[in-house]
Write an enzyme that holds these catalytic residues in place. Structure first.
Site, mmCIF file in Angstrom:
data_model
loop_
_atom_site.group_PDB
_atom_site.id
_atom_site.type_symbol
_atom_site.label_atom_id
_atom_site.label_comp_id
_atom_site.label_asym_id
_atom_site.label_seq_id
_atom_site.Cartn_x
_atom_site.Cartn_y
_atom_site.Cartn_z
ATOM 1 N N TRP A 21 0.869 -1.193 0.000
ATOM 2 C CA TRP A 21 0.000 0.000 0.000
ATOM 3 C C TRP A 21 0.899 1.234 0.000
ATOM 4 O O TRP A 21 1.906 1.273 0.736
ATOM 5 C CB TRP A 21 -0.887 -0.006 1.253
ATOM 6 C CG TRP A 21 -1.706 1.240 1.349
ATOM 7 C CD1 TRP A 21 -2.769 1.582 0.577
ATOM 8 C CD2 TRP A 21 -1.500 2.329 2.254
ATOM 9 N NE1 TRP A 21 -3.240 2.814 0.952
ATOM 10 C CE2 TRP A 21 -2.484 3.297 1.978
ATOM 11 C CE3 TRP A 21 -0.579 2.577 3.283
ATOM 12 C CZ2 TRP A 21 -2.578 4.494 2.686
ATOM 13 C CZ3 TRP A 21 -0.663 3.765 3.981
ATOM 14 C CH2 TRP A 21 -1.666 4.706 3.685
ATOM 15 N N ASP A 42 1.673 -8.917 -0.452
ATOM 16 C CA ASP A 42 0.292 -8.513 -0.217
ATOM 17 C C ASP A 42 -0.023 -7.274 -1.049
ATOM 18 O O ASP A 42 0.681 -6.275 -0.981
ATOM 19 C CB ASP A 42 0.070 -8.186 1.260
ATOM 20 C CG ASP A 42 -1.351 -7.710 1.506
ATOM 21 O OD1 ASP A 42 -2.273 -8.538 1.412
ATOM 22 O OD2 ASP A 42 -1.554 -6.492 1.754
ATOM 23 N N TYR A 47 -5.034 -0.750 -4.384
ATOM 24 C CA TYR A 47 -3.729 -0.119 -4.124
ATOM 25 C C TYR A 47 -3.062 0.434 -5.386
ATOM 26 O O TYR A 47 -2.163 1.257 -5.283
ATOM 27 C CB TYR A 47 -2.737 -1.115 -3.509
ATOM 28 C CG TYR A 47 -3.045 -1.587 -2.102
ATOM 29 C CD1 TYR A 47 -4.091 -1.066 -1.355
ATOM 30 C CD2 TYR A 47 -2.259 -2.571 -1.507
ATOM 31 C CE1 TYR A 47 -4.349 -1.519 -0.077
ATOM 32 C CE2 TYR A 47 -2.514 -3.023 -0.223
ATOM 33 C CZ TYR A 47 -3.564 -2.505 0.477
ATOM 34 O OH TYR A 47 -3.813 -2.964 1.741
ATOM 35 N N GLN A 155 -6.647 -10.348 7.914
ATOM 36 C CA GLN A 155 -5.596 -9.318 7.889
ATOM 37 C C GLN A 155 -6.077 -8.107 8.680
ATOM 38 O O GLN A 155 -7.088 -7.492 8.319
ATOM 39 C CB GLN A 155 -5.285 -8.937 6.436
ATOM 40 C CG GLN A 155 -4.136 -7.965 6.343
ATOM 41 C CD GLN A 155 -3.724 -7.621 4.923
ATOM 42 O OE1 GLN A 155 -3.531 -6.450 4.594
ATOM 43 N NE2 GLN A 155 -3.567 -8.619 4.075
ATOM 44 N N TYR A 183 -1.142 -6.056 9.530
ATOM 45 C CA TYR A 183 -0.795 -4.910 8.671
ATOM 46 C C TYR A 183 -0.381 -3.731 9.533
ATOM 47 O O TYR A 183 -0.608 -3.728 10.748
ATOM 48 C CB TYR A 183 -1.901 -4.585 7.670
ATOM 49 C CG TYR A 183 -3.172 -3.908 8.134
ATOM 50 C CD1 TYR A 183 -3.183 -2.612 8.625
ATOM 51 C CD2 TYR A 183 -4.396 -4.548 7.994
ATOM 52 C CE1 TYR A 183 -4.364 -1.976 8.987
ATOM 53 C CE2 TYR A 183 -5.594 -3.935 8.359
ATOM 54 C CZ TYR A 183 -5.567 -2.639 8.860
ATOM 55 O OH TYR A 183 -6.730 -2.017 9.210
ATOM 56 N N LEU A 186 4.674 -1.668 11.432
ATOM 57 C CA LEU A 186 5.612 -0.626 11.879
ATOM 58 C C LEU A 186 4.844 0.650 12.237
ATOM 59 O O LEU A 186 5.417 1.741 12.268
ATOM 60 C CB LEU A 186 6.655 -0.345 10.787
ATOM 61 C CG LEU A 186 7.595 -1.512 10.469
ATOM 62 C CD1 LEU A 186 8.439 -1.225 9.233
ATOM 63 C CD2 LEU A 186 8.497 -1.816 11.666
ATOM 64 N N ARG A 188 2.444 2.101 10.569
ATOM 65 C CA ARG A 188 2.092 2.791 9.326
ATOM 66 C C ARG A 188 3.032 3.956 9.035
ATOM 67 O O ARG A 188 3.360 4.233 7.894
ATOM 68 C CB ARG A 188 0.652 3.280 9.289
ATOM 69 C CG ARG A 188 0.180 3.461 7.850
ATOM 70 C CD ARG A 188 -1.169 4.122 7.739
ATOM 71 N NE ARG A 188 -1.174 5.403 8.369
ATOM 72 C CZ ARG A 188 -2.128 5.833 9.189
ATOM 73 N NH1 ARG A 188 -3.158 5.067 9.456
ATOM 74 N NH2 ARG A 188 -2.046 7.028 9.721
HETATM 75 N N1 NAP Z 1 -6.048 -4.679 4.896
HETATM 76 C C1 NAP Z 1 -5.988 -3.399 5.164
HETATM 77 O O1 NAP Z 1 -6.997 -2.716 5.390
HETATM 78 C C2 NAP Z 1 -4.640 -2.756 5.211
HETATM 79 C C3 NAP Z 1 -4.479 -1.471 5.730
HETATM 80 C C4 NAP Z 1 -3.188 -0.923 5.764
HETATM 81 C C5 NAP Z 1 -2.109 -1.654 5.273
HETATM 82 N N2 NAP Z 1 -2.303 -2.909 4.736
HETATM 83 C C6 NAP Z 1 -1.161 -3.726 4.210
HETATM 84 O O2 NAP Z 1 -0.109 -3.764 5.167
HETATM 85 C C7 NAP Z 1 1.090 -3.240 4.589
HETATM 86 C C8 NAP Z 1 1.957 -2.571 5.651
HETATM 87 O O3 NAP Z 1 1.250 -1.579 6.349
HETATM 88 P P1 NAP Z 1 1.521 -0.018 6.143
HETATM 89 O O4 NAP Z 1 2.021 0.213 4.765
HETATM 90 O O5 NAP Z 1 0.257 0.666 6.574
HETATM 91 O O6 NAP Z 1 2.576 0.376 7.233
HETATM 92 P P2 NAP Z 1 3.926 -0.191 7.865
HETATM 93 O O7 NAP Z 1 4.484 -1.297 7.064
HETATM 94 O O8 NAP Z 1 3.643 -0.400 9.298
HETATM 95 O O9 NAP Z 1 4.862 1.096 7.777
HETATM 96 C C9 NAP Z 1 5.294 1.632 6.565
HETATM 97 C C10 NAP Z 1 6.158 2.844 6.915
HETATM 98 O O10 NAP Z 1 7.312 2.399 7.644
HETATM 99 C C11 NAP Z 1 8.475 2.836 6.952
HETATM 100 N N3 NAP Z 1 9.479 1.782 7.058
HETATM 101 C C12 NAP Z 1 9.511 0.591 6.427
HETATM 102 N N4 NAP Z 1 10.575 -0.126 6.823
HETATM 103 C C13 NAP Z 1 11.239 0.628 7.716
HETATM 104 C C14 NAP Z 1 12.425 0.446 8.464
HETATM 105 N N5 NAP Z 1 13.101 -0.698 8.386
HETATM 106 N N6 NAP Z 1 12.821 1.450 9.300
HETATM 107 C C15 NAP Z 1 12.108 2.588 9.413
HETATM 108 N N7 NAP Z 1 10.965 2.827 8.722
HETATM 109 C C16 NAP Z 1 10.537 1.849 7.874
HETATM 110 C C17 NAP Z 1 8.054 3.060 5.527
HETATM 111 O O11 NAP Z 1 8.893 4.006 4.952
HETATM 112 P P3 NAP Z 1 9.266 3.945 3.380
HETATM 113 O O12 NAP Z 1 7.952 3.807 2.668
HETATM 114 O O13 NAP Z 1 9.965 5.221 3.149
HETATM 115 O O14 NAP Z 1 10.154 2.745 3.185
HETATM 116 C C18 NAP Z 1 6.626 3.580 5.694
HETATM 117 O O15 NAP Z 1 6.634 4.947 6.005
HETATM 118 C C19 NAP Z 1 0.545 -2.313 3.505
HETATM 119 O O16 NAP Z 1 1.539 -1.934 2.611
HETATM 120 C C20 NAP Z 1 -0.565 -3.151 2.940
HETATM 121 O O17 NAP Z 1 -0.049 -4.172 2.102
HETATM 122 C C21 NAP Z 1 -3.542 -3.467 4.720
#
Ligand code: NAP
Length: 302
Positions: A21, A42, A47, A155, A183, A186, A188
Site C-alpha cells: 500500500w 500482499d 492499491y 488481515q 498490517y 511498523l 504505518r
Molecule cells: N487490509 C488493510 O486494510 C490494510 C491497511 C493498511 C495496510 N495494509 C497492508 O499492510 C502493509 C503494511 O502496512 P503499512 O504500509 O500501513 O505500514 P507499515 O508497514 O507499518 O509502515 C510503513 C512505513 O514504515 C516505513 N518503514 C519501512 N521499513 C522501515 C524500516 N526498516 N525502518 C524505518 N521505517 C521503515 C516506511 O517508509 P518507506 O515507505 O519510506 O520505506 C513507511 O513509512 C501495507 O503496505 C498493505 O499491504 C492493509
C-alpha cells in the site's frame, strides 16, 4: 526466513511478507525482498500496485505466495468475478493464492459473497479464502456462510502501539486455526512507534539483540503464534532490513519489557466503526495536521 502455517492448511508461508500500500519504488525493492526470502506479497485491487507486483515476481511466480484483495463495493457475485479476473490480468497470473475481502460490507449479504468466493476456488482462480478487518463476530458469520472451505487468514492492524486485537480477535484466531496477517506492523509511519516509546526501549532492545529497532518491532509481533507481518518499504534498504526480523526471537524478558514500556492503545468497536465511515480524504488531512502537535497529544489522536 522462518515460515508459519497458513490457517489449518498444510502450507507454510514466510513470516515476513511484503506490503504494497502506498508503494511507489518500482519492482527492484520488492524483488530484493523476494530474494531475501520474503516470498509473500500482499496487494489489493485498490492499491494500484498489482502491476508492479507482477513485474517483481517475473520468473518467480511459482515460489511466491500471492495475496490480493477485493474491495467491498465488489462483493456482489458478478462484481466479484469481474474483480478477480481483472486482478489476475494485472498480476499476470492464473491464480491468486489468497483472495481477501478487504473489509466487511454490511450492505451485501455475506452468503452471496462467500458462495462466489467458493466458486472462484472451485474454478482454480483462487487457492485460499481470507478476510481483512473482520471482527470475531464477522469472522464467525463469514465462516458459517462457507459450505466447503475455511477462512485461512484475517488481515488486521497490529503493532506495538496498537494492540486492539489482543483481548479477543487474536485468541479467537489462535484457537480456530486462522492466521493473523498483521498490517501496519511498523505503525504505518515510523514516528508512531517512536511517539509511543518515550524511554527509547526499542533502541535498548535493538542494541541488546544486535538488531535494528524496526526488526525488534516486527519480531515483537511475530512472537504471537498465529501472526505473520507484511511491512511496506519503499527502498531496498528498508525491505532488506525488515526481512531480518525473521530467524530469531526476542527473549521472554525483552518482550515483557516492550509490552510494559511502550505506550499503546486499544480501539473500541465504536471508534473502529467511526473511522471506517469517515472519508479517507478527511482522515489524511487530519493526519497531516496532527504531525505538528506535541508527541503526547499526537499519540492520543493517532
Ligand atoms: N487490509 C488493510 O486494510 C490494510 C491497511 C493498511 C495496510 N495494509 C497492508 O499492510 C502493509 C503494511 O502496512 P503499512 O504500509 O500501513 O505500514 P507499515 O508497514 O507499518 O509502515 C510503513 C512505513 O514504515 C516505513 N518503514 C519501512 N521499513 C522501515 C524500516 N526498516 N525502518 C524505518 N521505517 C521503515 C516506511 O517508509 P518507506 O515507505 O519510506 O520505506 C513507511 O513509512 C501495507 O503496505 C498493505 O499491504 C492493509
Amino acid at each position: 526466513m522462518n515460515r508459519k502455517p497458513l490457517g489449518t492448511t498444510n502450507l507454510e508461508v514466510p513470516e515476513v511478507g511484503l506490503g504494497t500500500w502506498a508503494y511507489h519504488a518500482g519492482p527492484e525493492p520488492l524483488r530484493r525482498g523476494l530474494e531475501a526470502g520474503a516470498l509473500f506479497i500482499d496487494t489489493a485491487e485498490s492499491y494500484g500496485s498489482e502491476p508492479v507486483v507482477a513485474e517483481a515476481m517475473r520468473g518467480l511466480r511459482d515460489q511466491v505466495f500471492l495475496a490480493t484483495k477485493v474491495s467491498p463495493e465488489n462483493f456482489r457475485r458478478a462484481d466479484l468475478f469481474r474483480a478477480a479476473d481483472q486482478s489476475l490480468q494485472r498480476l499476470h497470473t492464473d491464480r491468486i493464492d489468497l483472495y481477501q475481502l478487504h473489509q466487511p460490507n454490511p450492505d451485501i449479504p455475506i452468503a452471496e459473497t462467500m458462495a462466489a468466493m467458493e466458486e472462484l476456488v472451485n474454478a482454480g482462480k483462487v487457492r485460499y479464502i481470507g478476510v481483512s478487518n473482520f471482527s470475531v463476530q464477522q469472522l464467525q458469520h463469514a465462516q458459517a456462510a462457507l459450505r466447503k472451505h475455511k477462512i485461512v487468514a484475517n488481515q488486521v492492524r497490529y503493532n506495538l502501539v496498537d494492540r486492539t486485537i489482543e483481548p479477543d480477535l487474536l485468541p479467537f484466531c489462535a484457537a480456530n486455526g486462522i492466521t493473523v496477517i498483521a498490517y501496519s506492523p511498523l505503525g504505518r509511519e515510523w514516528h508512531r512507534l517512536a511517539d509511543g516509546d518515550p524511554k527509547g526501549v526499542l533502541r535498548t532492545v535493538a542494541a541488546e539483540t544486535g538488531r535494528t529497532p524496526a526488526q525488534v518491532a516486527l519480531n515483537w509481533c511475530l512472537c504471537q503464534e498465529p501472526v505473520v507481518v507484511i511491512p511496506k518499504g519503499n527502498s531496498i534498504a528498508h525491505v532488506v532490513e525488515n526481512c531480518g526480523a525473521s530467524g530469531w526471537r526476542l527473549s521472554r524478558e525483552q518482550r515483557a519489557r516492550l509490552d510494559r514500556e511502550i505506550v499503546f492503545r486499544r480501539r473500541s468497536p465504536f471508534e473502529m466503526l467511526l473511522r471506517r465511515s469517515v472519508p479517507p480524504g478527511i482522515t489524511q488531512s487530519v493526519r497531516r495536521m496532527t504531525r505538528w502537535l506535541p508527541r503526547g497529544l499526537r499519540r492520543r489522536l493517532g
